[in-house]
Design a protein around this motif. Structure first.
Motif, mmCIF file in Angstrom:
data_model
loop_
_atom_site.group_PDB
_atom_site.id
_atom_site.type_symbol
_atom_site.label_atom_id
_atom_site.label_comp_id
_atom_site.label_asym_id
_atom_site.label_seq_id
_atom_site.Cartn_x
_atom_site.Cartn_y
_atom_site.Cartn_z
ATOM 1 N N ALA A 157 0.981 -1.140 -0.043
ATOM 2 C CA ALA A 157 -0.017 -0.144 -0.078
ATOM 3 C C ALA A 157 0.827 1.273 0.020
ATOM 4 C CB ALA A 157 -0.894 0.021 1.215
ATOM 5 N N GLU A 158 0.371 2.276 -0.428
ATOM 6 C CA GLU A 158 0.860 3.619 -0.458
ATOM 7 C C GLU A 158 0.916 4.019 1.271
ATOM 8 O OE1 GLU A 158 2.547 5.813 -2.600
ATOM 9 O OE2 GLU A 158 2.521 4.419 -3.777
ATOM 10 N N PRO A 159 1.847 4.639 1.479
ATOM 11 C CA PRO A 159 1.882 5.230 2.964
ATOM 12 C C PRO A 159 1.203 6.603 2.886
ATOM 13 C CG PRO A 159 3.997 5.341 2.149
ATOM 14 C CD PRO A 159 3.433 4.743 1.046
ATOM 15 N N PRO A 160 1.027 7.003 3.986
ATOM 16 C CA PRO A 160 0.384 8.676 4.137
ATOM 17 C C PRO A 160 1.595 9.380 3.497
ATOM 18 C CG PRO A 160 0.096 7.424 6.238
ATOM 19 C CD PRO A 160 0.949 6.601 5.428
ATOM 20 N N ALA A 161 0.975 10.397 2.411
ATOM 21 C CA ALA A 161 1.849 11.174 1.722
ATOM 22 C C ALA A 161 2.589 12.098 2.584
ATOM 23 C CB ALA A 161 1.044 12.169 0.901
ATOM 24 N N ALA A 162 2.119 12.503 3.895
ATOM 25 C CA ALA A 162 3.031 13.399 4.935
ATOM 26 C C ALA A 162 4.320 12.825 5.327
ATOM 27 C CB ALA A 162 2.345 13.766 5.926
ATOM 28 N N LEU A 163 4.366 11.287 5.176
ATOM 29 C CA LEU A 163 5.600 10.657 5.602
ATOM 30 C C LEU A 163 6.621 10.482 4.427
ATOM 31 C CD1 LEU A 163 3.894 7.432 7.492
ATOM 32 C CD2 LEU A 163 4.883 9.676 8.637
ATOM 33 N N LEU A 164 6.180 10.992 3.347
ATOM 34 C CA LEU A 164 7.284 10.525 2.201
ATOM 35 C C LEU A 164 7.868 12.004 1.703
ATOM 36 C CD1 LEU A 164 4.906 8.599 -0.081
ATOM 37 C CD2 LEU A 164 6.779 7.700 1.432
ATOM 38 N N GLY A 165 9.089 11.842 1.446
ATOM 39 C CA GLY A 165 9.962 12.782 0.919
ATOM 40 C C GLY A 165 9.924 12.835 -0.765
ATOM 41 N N ARG A 166 9.388 11.756 -1.196
ATOM 42 C CA ARG A 166 9.345 11.455 -2.486
ATOM 43 C C ARG A 166 8.662 10.369 -2.923
ATOM 44 N NH1 ARG A 166 11.918 6.920 -3.496
ATOM 45 N NH2 ARG A 166 14.327 6.613 -2.802
ATOM 46 N N PRO A 167 8.197 10.113 -4.106
ATOM 47 C CA PRO A 167 7.187 8.839 -4.237
ATOM 48 C C PRO A 167 8.044 7.518 -4.114
ATOM 49 C CG PRO A 167 7.053 10.537 -6.400
ATOM 50 C CD PRO A 167 8.166 10.922 -5.295
ATOM 51 N N VAL A 168 7.126 6.708 -3.729
ATOM 52 C CA VAL A 168 7.632 5.464 -3.617
ATOM 53 C C VAL A 168 8.318 4.702 -4.741
ATOM 54 C CG1 VAL A 168 7.203 3.023 -2.871
ATOM 55 C CG2 VAL A 168 6.137 4.821 -1.645
ATOM 56 N N HIS A 169 9.371 3.965 -4.525
ATOM 57 C CA HIS A 169 9.767 3.314 -5.902
ATOM 58 C C HIS A 169 9.656 1.553 -5.795
ATOM 59 C CE1 HIS A 169 13.150 6.553 -6.673
ATOM 60 N NE2 HIS A 169 11.941 6.927 -6.805
ATOM 61 N N ARG A 170 9.351 1.121 -6.609
ATOM 62 C CA ARG A 170 9.019 -0.407 -6.879
ATOM 63 C C ARG A 170 9.647 -1.217 -7.600
ATOM 64 N NH1 ARG A 170 4.198 2.059 -5.269
ATOM 65 N NH2 ARG A 170 3.112 1.450 -3.458
ATOM 66 N N TRP A 171 10.023 -2.276 -7.537
ATOM 67 C CA TRP A 171 10.621 -3.172 -8.501
ATOM 68 C C TRP A 171 10.387 -4.681 -8.147
ATOM 69 C CZ3 TRP A 171 13.473 0.152 -5.531
ATOM 70 C CH2 TRP A 171 14.112 1.367 -6.257
ATOM 71 N N SER A 172 10.160 -5.630 -9.196
ATOM 72 C CA SER A 172 10.140 -6.840 -8.886
ATOM 73 C C SER A 172 11.224 -7.456 -9.766
ATOM 74 C CB SER A 172 8.879 -7.421 -9.280
ATOM 75 O OG SER A 172 7.710 -6.752 -8.478
ATOM 76 N N PHE A 173 11.856 -8.778 -9.181
ATOM 77 C CA PHE A 173 12.750 -9.436 -9.883
ATOM 78 C C PHE A 173 12.454 -10.910 -9.588
ATOM 79 C CE2 PHE A 173 14.840 -5.771 -8.016
ATOM 80 C CZ PHE A 173 15.519 -5.290 -8.873
ATOM 81 N N THR A 174 12.969 -11.669 -10.436
ATOM 82 C CA THR A 174 12.685 -13.103 -10.647
ATOM 83 C C THR A 174 13.942 -13.934 -10.288
ATOM 84 O OG1 THR A 174 10.817 -12.964 -12.376
ATOM 85 C CG2 THR A 174 11.757 -15.221 -12.112
ATOM 86 N N SER A 175 14.072 -14.836 -9.488
ATOM 87 C CA SER A 175 14.965 -15.490 -8.870
ATOM 88 C C SER A 175 15.542 -16.402 -10.197
ATOM 89 C CB SER A 175 14.925 -16.512 -7.693
ATOM 90 O OG SER A 175 15.761 -17.118 -7.595
ATOM 91 N N GLU A 176 17.054 -16.302 -10.312
ATOM 92 C CA GLU A 176 17.582 -17.277 -11.320
ATOM 93 C C GLU A 176 18.348 -18.202 -10.948
ATOM 94 O OE1 GLU A 176 19.042 -14.923 -14.555
ATOM 95 O OE2 GLU A 176 17.032 -13.946 -15.144
ATOM 96 N N HIS A 177 19.045 -17.909 -9.766
ATOM 97 C CA HIS A 177 20.008 -18.565 -9.143
ATOM 98 C C HIS A 177 20.290 -18.494 -7.624
ATOM 99 C CE1 HIS A 177 23.714 -21.081 -9.055
ATOM 100 N NE2 HIS A 177 24.194 -20.290 -8.236
#
Length: 87
Positions: A65-85
């Motif tokens: 979920a998105e946190p309250p905007a007042a807690l953020l200094g910039r937008p949240v970054h998100r990444w997904s990775f698939t395990s290969e080894h």
């Protein structure tokens, strides 16, 4: 079966790093617990009031979920990775 790591990283507003970490522990993590496919979750803190949550999933990750905007200094970054080894 493949494993996907979902990384969620946020920079807190000045002086609010502890509050952002608490929001993840008290709100975001409980919302993920018990969701199908969640294997593990780990919360990190870094200099610059950054908070990182990594979750491991068998299957499609559930978004944090998105946190309250007042807690953020910039937008949240998100990444997904698939395990290969793993050793």
């Amino acid at each position: 079966m493949s494993t996907t790591a979902a990384m969620w990283e946020a920079r807190a507003a000045d002086g609010r790093g502890a509050e952002l970490s608490a929001w993840v522990r008290e709100t975001a993590l409980p919302a993920l617990r018990g969701r199908a496919g969640l294997l593990r979750a780990e919360l990190f803190a870094a200099p610059g009031e950054r908070v990182l949550l990594i979750t491991w999933w068998s299957g499609e990750p559930v978004p944090v979920a998105e946190p309250p905007a007042a807690l953020l200094g910039r937008p949240v970054h998100r990444w997904s990775f698939t395990s290969e080894h793993v050793e």
